[in-house]
Structure formats: structure tokens, C-alpha cells
Design an enzyme around this catalytic site. Structure first.
Site, PDB file in Angstrom:
ATOM      1  N   ASP A  21     -26.861 -19.366 -68.291  1.00  0.00           N
ATOM      2  CA  ASP A  21     -26.208 -18.486 -69.265  1.00  0.00           C
ATOM      3  C   ASP A  21     -27.012 -18.387 -70.563  1.00  0.00           C
ATOM      4  OD1 ASP A  21     -24.193 -16.760 -70.037  1.00  0.00           O
ATOM      5  OD2 ASP A  21     -22.941 -18.355 -70.873  1.00  0.00           O
ATOM      6  N   GLY A  22     -26.894 -17.229 -71.219  1.00  0.00           N
ATOM      7  CA  GLY A  22     -27.496 -17.063 -72.543  1.00  0.00           C
ATOM      8  C   GLY A  22     -28.638 -16.059 -72.609  1.00  0.00           C
ATOM      9  N   TRP A  70     -30.198 -14.463 -76.128  1.00  0.00           N
ATOM     10  CA  TRP A  70     -31.626 -14.756 -76.365  1.00  0.00           C
ATOM     11  C   TRP A  70     -32.366 -13.478 -76.738  1.00  0.00           C
ATOM     12  CZ3 TRP A  70     -36.309 -13.326 -74.083  1.00  0.00           C
ATOM     13  CH2 TRP A  70     -37.403 -14.159 -74.348  1.00  0.00           C
ATOM     14  N   HIS A 114     -32.707 -11.059 -69.345  1.00  0.00           N
ATOM     15  CA  HIS A 114     -32.605 -11.317 -67.898  1.00  0.00           C
ATOM     16  C   HIS A 114     -33.997 -11.429 -67.286  1.00  0.00           C
ATOM     17  CE1 HIS A 114     -28.400 -10.774 -68.294  1.00  0.00           C
ATOM     18  NE2 HIS A 114     -28.400  -9.464 -68.378  1.00  0.00           N
ATOM     19  N   LEU A 129     -36.714 -28.195 -50.055  1.00  0.00           N
ATOM     20  CA  LEU A 129     -35.614 -27.918 -50.987  1.00  0.00           C
ATOM     21  C   LEU A 129     -34.828 -26.727 -50.445  1.00  0.00           C
ATOM     22  CD1 LEU A 129     -34.299 -27.955 -53.971  1.00  0.00           C
ATOM     23  CD2 LEU A 129     -36.049 -26.278 -54.548  1.00  0.00           C
ATOM     24  N   SER A 181     -16.505 -20.710 -65.501  1.00  0.00           N
ATOM     25  CA  SER A 181     -16.635 -19.277 -65.189  1.00  0.00           C
ATOM     26  C   SER A 181     -16.584 -18.982 -63.681  1.00  0.00           C
ATOM     27  CB  SER A 181     -17.920 -18.709 -65.805  1.00  0.00           C
ATOM     28  OG  SER A 181     -17.893 -18.854 -67.216  1.00  0.00           O
TER      29      SER A 181
END
Ligand code: IPE
Ligand code: IPE
Ligand code: MG
Length: 242
Positions: free
Chosen positions: A10-11, A15, A27, A121, A186
Site C-alpha cells: 500500500d501507498g 508516493w 503503481h 519459491l 482490507s
């Protein structure tokens, strides 16, 4: 080391706005932080990394922003899949894909198939994902299994329910990180976060990097996870100490 880490990235908007730029600039910049997080997870032996890219509620954003987010997802999928595969990373997209463009869904399935056998991973991208959707979807699948005669209502318990939620084959969620300063979930992994450790930081997502990820992991390593037990049960040698 946590085995499974999830991040609410988030943010981005703030930014960009801090620099007098459009939210979508944030984004785009956030993609570098995604790369850094994947690199960190792989280097440090984390088995699963689950990133919240687009929530089921994010459709409520201005049309133009949603459009650019979809384009970016599409673009990154095209440009990164080969690299992921080369690095032995398995890609999974979790969420309600029925809302996406057919071509995008095809691309997702191709990328998943290509990387399916990879073992270093598992990278889960949550797109059009909602924790409530995940739970309702599990309930629907269970009803389907009952109708198909695969199970009966007596077979419903926490374990069998869990098997019908997203990521049930992966290690349980250990650590949930949220950047951007807000202290909320959220509608992210509601079922899976039951015993996850939460880590909130002020860093806006495009400023998140390997060092910030490491700070979160160090914080996680210092915590005592009790899962309902007492501290003494978990660490008997510390009994009686202050
Ligand atoms: C998170 O950043 C990215 C998505 C939700 C797609 P935001 O776009 O929510 O950024 P802020 O929270 O408005 O700063
Ligand atoms: C959560 O961020 C979703 C993603 C990071 C993809 P939001 O910015 O959508 O969350 P709220 O609206 O502030 O709760
Ligand atoms: Mg936000």
C-alpha cells in the site's frame, strides 16, 4: 525465517502525489519493489510470498486508474514470467479471475503452467482477491463436492474447509506486512491470517526494498508465537526469568 509471508503493498498513490505526480506513476514505481521483495524471499529461503496487487474492492476506483492497473498487470506478466521461471519460481494468481479479460486469464494460466514444477519459491499474486470471497468460494466448492458425492456434511470441519481455501497446499501464513502506514487488513487473507504475525510500517510501497523486508523479518524473529499456549510452555528454559 518465516516460511510464508504476505504483503499488502500500500501507498503507491500517496508516493506519487507527494511528488506532484499522478497516482498511476506510483503503481509503476511499485513494480521495482515487487522485484526486490521476490529477490529477498528467494535469497532467504522463504517458501511462499503472497502479494496483494488488486482487491475485490479496488474496482471502485476511478476507471482510468483501474484500466492502468490492469495494463500494468498484463505488461509485468509478459515481461517477468521468463525470469521467474529461470529463477525456479512458481507463479500462482489467486482471486476471482472471472472478472478479467479472457486473454489475460489465458496468459495467467500459461504462466502458471510454465512455472508449475518450480521449487525455490511460490509467488502468489492476489488479483481481484478478497478474503470474504475466498471463504464464500470455499463454501461453494464444498457444496459442490457434497452434491457430487465426494464428501458429506459430516466431513465439514476446519481442516476440510481449509483444503477448499486459496493456498491450502502451502505452509501456513507466518507474517503479514502492510506498508503505507495504515493498520488494517482490507479484506486480505482473512481465513489464513488467524495466527499470522502482523507488521505495519510507514514506508510507502515504492520505497520498500530488501532492507525494509529484512527489518520486518528481524522483527518477526524476535516475537514469541504462542498459539494459545503460555510463554512457559513454549520456552520452558525461560521459566522464572523476568
Ligand atoms: C496500493 O497503493 C496499490 C493498489 C491498491 C493497487 P494505493 O493505490 O492504495 O496507494 P494509496 O494508499 O492511495 O497511497
Ligand atoms: C489494499 O489497499 C489493497 C492492495 C494493496 C491491493 P487499499 O488501498 O485498497 O486499502 P484501503 O482501501 O485503504 O483499505
Ligand atoms: Mg491504499
Amino acid at each position: 525465517m518465516p516460511q510464508h509471508v504476505a504483503i499488502i503493498m500500500d501507498g503507491n498513490g500517496r508516493w506519487a502525489q507527494q511528488q506532484g505526480k499522478l497516482r498511476t506513476f506510483g503503481h509503476k514505481a511499485g513494480v521495482d519493489s515487487v522485484r526486490a521483495s521476490v529477490r529477498y524471499a528467494r535469497k532467504n529461503g522463504i517458501k511462499a510470498l503472497t502479494l496483494f496487487a488488486f482487491s475485490s474492492e479496488n474496482w471502485k476506483r476511478p476507471k482510468e486508474e483501474v484500466k492502468i492497473l490492469m495494463q500494468l498487470f498484463n505488461l509485468v506478466l509478459s515481461s517477468e514470467v521468463k525470469k521467474l521461471n529461470k529463477n525456479n519460481i512458481r507463479l500462482k494468481v489467486i482471486g476471482d479471475l472471472s472478472a478479467f479479460d479472457k486473454k489475460l486469464v489465458e496468459k495467467i494460466h500459461k504462466a502458471e503452467a510454465l512455472t508449475e514444477q518450480n521449487t525455490s519459491l511460490t509467488l502468489n499474486i492476489a488479483a481481484n482477491y478478497g478474503g470474504r470471497w475466498d471463504i464464500v468460494n470455499a463454501a461453494k466448492n464444498i457444496v459442490q463436492s457434497i452434491n457430487d458425492g465426494i464428501m458429506t456434511s459430516e466431513d465439514i470441519n476446519e481442516e476440510s474447509f481449509h483444503q477448499h481455501t486459496c493456498m491450502s497446499a502451502l505452509p501456513p501464513l507466518d507474517l503479514m506486512i502492510r506498508t503505507g502506514g495504515d493498520h488494517r487488513v482490507s479484506n486480505f487473507l482473512l481465513w489464513q491470517c488467524a495466527y499470522a504475525e502482523f507488521y505495519f510500517c510507514e514506508t510507502l510501497w515504492p520505497d520498500f526494498n530488501e532492507q525494509k523486508f529484512d527489518e520486518a523479518v528481524i522483527d518477526f524473529c524476535q516475537r514469541q508465537r504462542r498459539f494459545g499456549q503460555t510463554g512457559e510452555q513454549i520456552a520452558p528454559e525461560k521459566q522464572g526469568q523476568a
